[in-house]
Design a protein around this motif. Structure first.
Motif, PDB file in Angstrom:
ATOM      1  N   THR A  10       0.217  -0.953  -0.385  1.00  0.00           N
ATOM      2  CA  THR A  10      -0.116  -0.096   0.089  1.00  0.00           C
ATOM      3  C   THR A  10       0.712   1.619   0.154  1.00  0.00           C
ATOM      4  OG1 THR A  10      -1.529  -0.728   1.016  1.00  0.00           O
ATOM      5  CG2 THR A  10      -1.699   1.282   1.090  1.00  0.00           C
ATOM      6  N   ALA A  11       1.547   1.365   1.043  1.00  0.00           N
ATOM      7  CA  ALA A  11       3.101   2.444   0.924  1.00  0.00           C
ATOM      8  C   ALA A  11       3.470   3.095  -0.058  1.00  0.00           C
ATOM      9  CB  ALA A  11       3.805   2.403   2.328  1.00  0.00           C
ATOM     10  N   SER A  12       3.835   1.170  -1.478  1.00  0.00           N
ATOM     11  CA  SER A  12       5.161   1.826  -2.420  1.00  0.00           C
ATOM     12  C   SER A  12       4.120   2.504  -3.081  1.00  0.00           C
ATOM     13  CB  SER A  12       5.643   0.490  -2.573  1.00  0.00           C
ATOM     14  OG  SER A  12       6.340   0.117  -3.871  1.00  0.00           O
ATOM     15  N   LEU A  13       2.463   1.536  -3.558  1.00  0.00           N
ATOM     16  CA  LEU A  13       1.457   2.265  -4.529  1.00  0.00           C
ATOM     17  C   LEU A  13       1.432   3.725  -3.831  1.00  0.00           C
ATOM     18  CD1 LEU A  13      -0.328   1.573  -6.617  1.00  0.00           C
ATOM     19  CD2 LEU A  13      -1.716   0.614  -5.479  1.00  0.00           C
ATOM     20  N   PHE A  45     -10.787   3.848 -11.948  1.00  0.00           N
ATOM     21  CA  PHE A  45      -9.751   3.453 -11.405  1.00  0.00           C
ATOM     22  C   PHE A  45     -10.036   4.356  -9.474  1.00  0.00           C
ATOM     23  CE2 PHE A  45      -7.597   2.924 -15.528  1.00  0.00           C
ATOM     24  CZ  PHE A  45      -7.592   1.913 -15.303  1.00  0.00           C
ATOM     25  N   LEU A  46     -10.322   5.760 -10.211  1.00  0.00           N
ATOM     26  CA  LEU A  46     -10.835   6.460  -8.367  1.00  0.00           C
ATOM     27  C   LEU A  46     -11.692   6.776  -9.096  1.00  0.00           C
ATOM     28  CD1 LEU A  46      -6.842   8.485  -9.592  1.00  0.00           C
ATOM     29  CD2 LEU A  46      -7.439   5.775  -7.775  1.00  0.00           C
ATOM     30  N   GLY A  82      -3.875  -0.216 -11.680  1.00  0.00           N
ATOM     31  CA  GLY A  82      -4.867   0.319 -12.613  1.00  0.00           C
ATOM     32  C   GLY A  82      -4.730   1.668 -13.440  1.00  0.00           C
ATOM     33  N   ALA A  83      -5.293   2.748 -12.183  1.00  0.00           N
ATOM     34  CA  ALA A  83      -4.672   3.823 -12.525  1.00  0.00           C
ATOM     35  C   ALA A  83      -2.681   4.698 -12.037  1.00  0.00           C
ATOM     36  CB  ALA A  83      -5.014   4.946 -10.629  1.00  0.00           C
ATOM     37  N   LEU A  84      -2.286   3.985 -11.540  1.00  0.00           N
ATOM     38  CA  LEU A  84      -0.423   4.103 -11.825  1.00  0.00           C
ATOM     39  C   LEU A  84      -0.117   3.582 -13.696  1.00  0.00           C
ATOM     40  CD1 LEU A  84       1.634   4.655 -10.989  1.00  0.00           C
ATOM     41  CD2 LEU A  84       2.372   2.777 -10.084  1.00  0.00           C
ATOM     42  N   ARG A  85      -0.992   2.326 -14.105  1.00  0.00           N
ATOM     43  CA  ARG A  85      -0.711   2.323 -15.681  1.00  0.00           C
ATOM     44  C   ARG A  85      -0.864   3.489 -16.456  1.00  0.00           C
ATOM     45  NH1 ARG A  85      -1.507  -3.157 -13.823  1.00  0.00           N
ATOM     46  NH2 ARG A  85      -3.911  -2.863 -13.951  1.00  0.00           N
ATOM     47  N   SER A  89       1.321   6.115 -18.647  1.00  0.00           N
ATOM     48  CA  SER A  89       0.684   6.052 -20.728  1.00  0.00           C
ATOM     49  C   SER A  89       0.555   7.438 -21.155  1.00  0.00           C
ATOM     50  CB  SER A  89      -0.710   5.310 -20.279  1.00  0.00           C
ATOM     51  OG  SER A  89      -1.291   5.027 -22.115  1.00  0.00           O
ATOM     52  N   ARG A  90       0.189   8.574 -19.915  1.00  0.00           N
ATOM     53  CA  ARG A  90      -0.544   9.385 -20.047  1.00  0.00           C
ATOM     54  C   ARG A  90       0.558  11.129 -19.872  1.00  0.00           C
ATOM     55  NH1 ARG A  90      -4.375   9.398 -23.426  1.00  0.00           N
ATOM     56  NH2 ARG A  90      -4.301  11.760 -22.789  1.00  0.00           N
TER      57      ARG A  90
END
Length: 217
Positions: A10-13, A45-46, A82-85, A89-90
């Motif tokens: 969780t912390a790393s993400l 995602f959020l 998913g949000a991180l990917r 990408s963006r």
């Protein structure tokens, strides 16, 4: 109940999300016309609460997402990755020398699921147009349109559970309500012509299509 995710994951993400969101915020800071559409891509995602519906930057939305009082479960972790990917990408999109932006008034992406305001059926966007692509006879039959013919229009596949006969239609953006958290794909026999699957609430474009329309990813 779903098991909580380990604190280390969780912390790393959370750190990666905050760093990435801050970078993306800087890249789109000067894109006033495109901010709303850019941040709207992350709603699958959020999920945004009513208070956050007009977000001004992604970092604050990420903070709201990761500061929820309940312990994060694996579903939340999957959403976070998913949000991180998508952030990565963006960032790549905005850093590209050949950035191919959509017109700022085209707010729905290819693969976006929607509900029709008037008729209630669900469908999925397969193509967009910066203004009405139809002829005068079509406009006379289906108009008038409150926002005129220079608004975005979309070619869509209508869910066969709502309209049993397979149906492809043109629709004005003013009549489409984007649905960001759908758990069921649209059903239509032509889906394989445009998409390779369904994930996180939207249909996934074929690779060749995503290369032509990178702003729709």
């Amino acid at each position: 109940a779903m098991a909580s995710a380990p604190p280390s994951v969780t912390a790393s993400l959370a750190r990666s999300l905050l760093r990435g969101a801050a970078r993306l915020d800087r890249l789109v800071a000067s894109e006033a016309d495109n901010k709303g559409r850019e941040y709207g891509k992350f709603q699958r995602f959020l999920p945004l609460g009513e208070r956050d519906s007009n977000i001004q930057n992604l970092k604050d939305t990420v903070k709201s997402f990761i500061s929820r009082p309940q312990p994060p479960d694996w579903e939340m972790i999957e959403r976070g990755f998913g949000a991180l990917r998508l952030i990565e990408s963006r960032i790549e999109f905005w850093n590209s020398e050949n950035t191919k932006q959509k017109p700022s008034h085209v707010n729905l992406d290819i693969g976006q699921i929607y509900q029709h305001k008037r008729w209630g059926y669900r469908g999925v966007v397969v193509e967009w147009f910066p203004k009405c692509p139809a002829d005068g006879a079509w406009v006379q039959r289906y108009g008038p349109f409150e926002k005129g013919l220079d608004q975005a229009f979309y070619r869509t596949l209508v869910d066969t559970r709502d309209r049993p006969r397979p149906f492809m239609t043109i629709a004005a953006e003013e009549n489409l309500i984007p649905l960001h958290n759908e758990t069921e794909a649209v059903e239509h026999p032509l889906l394989p012509d445009f998409f390779v699957g369904f994930e996180n609430g939207r249909h996934i474009m074929k690779d060749k299509s995503s290369e032509k329309q990178p702003d729709d990813v």
